[in-house]
Design an enzyme around this catalytic site. Structure first.
Site, PDB file in Angstrom:
ATOM      1  CG  ASP A  54      -0.341  -0.021   2.517  1.00 58.50           C
ATOM      2  OD1 ASP A  54       0.901  -0.080   2.591  1.00 58.50           O
ATOM      3  OD2 ASP A  54      -1.079   0.018   3.524  1.00 58.50           O
ATOM      4  CB  SER A  55       4.569   1.741   0.017  1.00 60.19           C
ATOM      5  OG  SER A  55       4.822   0.549  -0.711  1.00 60.19           O
ATOM      6  CG  ASP A  93       0.117  -3.979   2.098  1.00 59.36           C
ATOM      7  OD1 ASP A  93      -0.129  -4.688   3.084  1.00 59.36           O
ATOM      8  OD2 ASP A  93       0.935  -3.033   2.121  1.00 59.36           O
ATOM      9  CE  LYS A 123       2.707  -5.574   3.959  1.00 56.30           C
ATOM     10  NZ  LYS A 123       2.201  -4.613   4.971  1.00 56.30           N
ATOM     11  CD  GLU A 125       0.239  -1.430   8.076  1.00 52.66           C
ATOM     12  OE1 GLU A 125      -0.045  -0.661   9.037  1.00 52.66           O
ATOM     13  OE2 GLU A 125       0.722  -1.043   7.011  1.00 52.66           O
ATOM     14  CD  GLU A 192       7.602  -0.229   7.908  1.00 46.50           C
ATOM     15  OE1 GLU A 192       6.646  -0.958   7.546  1.00 46.50           O
ATOM     16  OE2 GLU A 192       7.814   0.900   7.430  1.00 46.50           O
TER      17      GLU A 192
END
Ligand code: KIV
Length: 291
Positions: A54-55, A93, A123, A125, A192
């Protein structure tokens, strides 16, 4: 191009190439990519796994935060990367807001990333309430990669991008979250922006691959953002980034040389143009009333 691999097992067997790399103590190389050319480059460069992160919100779409990208936007980029990647796993993501509210929503979104995006895994978070989301997605037969430490989707101000786990309480929390995510069925973890020693303890305490970003050398592998690694972005990059190319500079220089050549009459040259037979051109001129 082969169809995306469908996995049904939870845990370390769900992404077998990554599990095997951890088993052999061969560092895993994960790189983000967001479209056909970047994913093609990543695969050709020999990385082990591509993450459509999602970056993309920041580095591709120009949003200020990863919280700004939606499922439909990220799916367009994911499908493009899928068309490029046929020999290694592709991970999608789950965007902010697309999985946190309920297990049902998490499964539905993860399914879209598999069915519409062609992903081999997704993925997400965090831990805590997200453990239930992980269990639900894994129960639906979709491998999940967890993400602990700095969680960009939880950052709401620019000064929120800072290392995590630098005091004992936070470090223990991150390690505990990683262990709980493995127990919930995650196939791998991203950690991270945490101290190397903390990431190394986490890696030792779980049996799934732990892929670090800004987490030192004691993990099972490394991940970086394509645009950071290859110098395509602008402005500040995190301490943990090393630039392996100055892509933006090279591309800007190429575009500038072309613009200069156009303005100076150096482009296009004969080799760039198509010919027409003299008699055909003569007919065109004659029918248009030109000499
Ligand atoms: O979105 C992303 O690119 C990521 C990586 C930095 C792990 O989450």
């Amino acid at each position: 191009m082969s169809a995306p691999v469908r996995h049904s097992a939870a845990g370390s067997s769900a992404l077998p190439s990554l599990a095997a790399a951890r088993e052999r103590s061969t560092p895993i190389v994960m790189l983000t990519a967001y479209d056909y050319p970047t994913a093609r480059i990543a695969q050709a460069a020999g990385v082990d796994v591509v993450l459509v992160g999602d970056s993309a919100a920041n580095v591709v779409l120009g949003y200020p935060s990863t919280r700004d990208i939606g499922v439909d936007e990220l799916l367009v980029l994911t499908r493009a990367a899928r068309r490029a990647v046929d020999a290694i796993p592709l991970v999608g993501d789950l965007p902010f807001g697309s999985y946190e509210p309920s297990d049902e929503m998490a499964v539905a979104t993860a399914r879209r990333f598999v069915d519409e995006g062609g992903c081999d895994a997704v993925k997400l978070e965090g831990a805590g309430p997200m453990l239930s989301r992980v269990r639900a997605i894994v129960a639906a037969g979709i491998p999940v990669i967890g993400h602990v430490g700095l969680l960009p989707q939880s950052v709401v101000t620019p000064d929120g991008y800072r290392a995590q786990g630098r005091d004992a309480g936070q470090a223990l929390g991150i390690i505990g979250d990683g262990v709980a995510l493995e127990a919930a069925g995650c196939a791998a973890l991203i950690v991270e922006a945490v101290p190397e020693a903390v990431a190394a303890i986490l890696t030792a305490r779980v049996s799934i691959p732990v892929i670090g970003i800004g987490a030192g050398a004691g993990t099972s592998g490394q991940v970086l953002v394509f645009h950071d690694l290859l110098g395509l972005g602008e402005g500040h990059v995190a301490k943990f980034v090393e630039r392996y190319a100055e892509g933006r500079q090279a591309l800007e220089e190429g575009a500038r040389r072309w613009a200069d050549d156009v303005r100076a009459g150096r482009f296009p040259r004969e080799e760039h143009t198509y010919a027409i037979a003299p008699e055909a051109l003569a007919e065109v001129n004659q029918r248009l009333g030109r000499e």
